[in-house]
Write an enzyme that holds these catalytic residues in place. Structure first.
Site: not given
Ligand code: 13P
Length: 323
Positions: A83, A50, A178
């Site tokens: 991401d 990210s 998330h």
């Molecule tokens: P989680 O928080 O469910 O692990 O999702 C992570 C995600 O979608 C990162 O883009």
């Protein structure tokens, strides 16, 4: 083996009716755990970072640690993915760093703006042979600085969006969110939407917010001094159902954070004399490996690493985008 593009990895997954886990990383032990899991289960893998991870690792540390993993495991197709990129600038940074895939997430913006920004990133990225994932609809929950209230993806708009932007993969909102607190009661997901959107767009779909919050890991965190009351994730059968209907990329971050945390908490509680980081980060790395291996089996990825040889970005430019 060169790094793999997302387009190639997901097209293979779509053909083979399985999905790749996309695992978020911030440090060396996570990268080592993930690549060890991929090697042991013979799975292609998406390692993703990210904006927060890029900042935390000052870009270059992350790049070189992932390249080390690729160098040590040439038999594993590895996609290096950004991401939740928020702008063309972020996508450019990742591409220039050597990422083979970027996500542009303009899903919180009005539809026309999402199309415009996504198109801009697609044009830039494809000129390098780099794949693009975009998002339509809104996930709930909070992850770093990404937050939102659930707005399910509309299939008709998804079809228009894919045609207008030329994206390689589409993240859809089907009720996940998330983080570790996804549902207040029984999980409800719009799994049927996956099939409708997959058929209409003919694109590999991406499921964000897919951690399952394993109860045994949660129990350890709470037992050893943590405080994560009522955490709940997406049940594995629901993810498998979504994979059968067209999801080819399953994003997981929370579960691997929890696996490391539970291990470290346990060691600190049971062995208060430990002060060598290798004595708790080593087991945390092993816990990450075990967690990721179970996901690779659950998502059907195991055994597929040898199915294809990744093509280079130069070849991808010609093969996929006619450039
Ligand atoms: P989680 O928080 O469910 O692990 O999702 C992570 C995600 O979608 C990162 O883009």
């Amino acid at each position: 083996m060169p790094l793999c593009t997302l387009k190639q990895a997901l097209e293979e997954a779509r053909k083979g009716h399985y999905a790749l886990g996309a695992f978020n990383v911030n440090n060396m032990e996570q990268i080592q755990g993930i690549i060890a899991a991929a090697a042991e289960t013979k799975s292609p893998v998406i390692i993703q970072a990210s904006r927060g991870a890029l900042k935390y690792t000052e870009l270059n540390y992350l790049k070189h640690m992932i390249l080390a993993a690729v160098e040590l495991h040439p038999e594993i197709p590895v996609v290096l993915h950004l991401d939740h990129g928020d702008s063309l600038e972020t996508a450019k940074t990742a591409i220039l760093l050597g990422f083979t895939s970027v996500m542009i997430d303009a899903s919180s913006k009005p539809y026309e703006e999402n199309v415009r920004i996504t198109k801009e990133v697609v044009e830039y990225a494809h000129a390098f042979g780099v794949s693009v994932e975009a998002e339509l609809g809104t996930l709930g929950g909070i992850e770093e600085d990404v937050s939102g209230v659930v707005k399910l993806t509309d299939p008709k708009q998804a079809t228009e969006f894919v045609a207008a932007t030329g994206v390689d993969a589409l993240a859809v909102a089907i009720g996940t969110s998330h983080g570790a607190y996804k549902f207040k009661s029984t999980p409800v997901l719009a799994i049927d939407l996956v099939e409708t959107i997959s058929k209409a767009t003919e694109k590999p779909l991406v499921m964000h917010g897919s951690s399952s919050v394993p109860q045994e890991i949660l129990a350890d965190i709470n037992k050893y001094g943590g405080k994560m009351p009522d955490a709940q994730g997406v049940p594995i059968p629901a993810i498998q159902n979504a994979i059968e209907r067209g999801v080819c990329k399953v994003n997981v971050d929370t579960d691997s954070r929890m696996a490391m945390t539970a291990t470290i908490r346990k060691i600190f509680t049971e062995q208060p004399g430990v002060f060598d980081p290798r004595e708790y980060l080593g087991p945390a790395r092993e816990a990450t490996k075990q967690l990721v291996m179970s996901k690779m089996r659950d998502f059907g990825t195991a055994g597929h690493a040898g199915d294809y040889v990744p093509i280079s970005l130069e070849e991808a430019k010609k093969t996929y985008y006619g450039l």
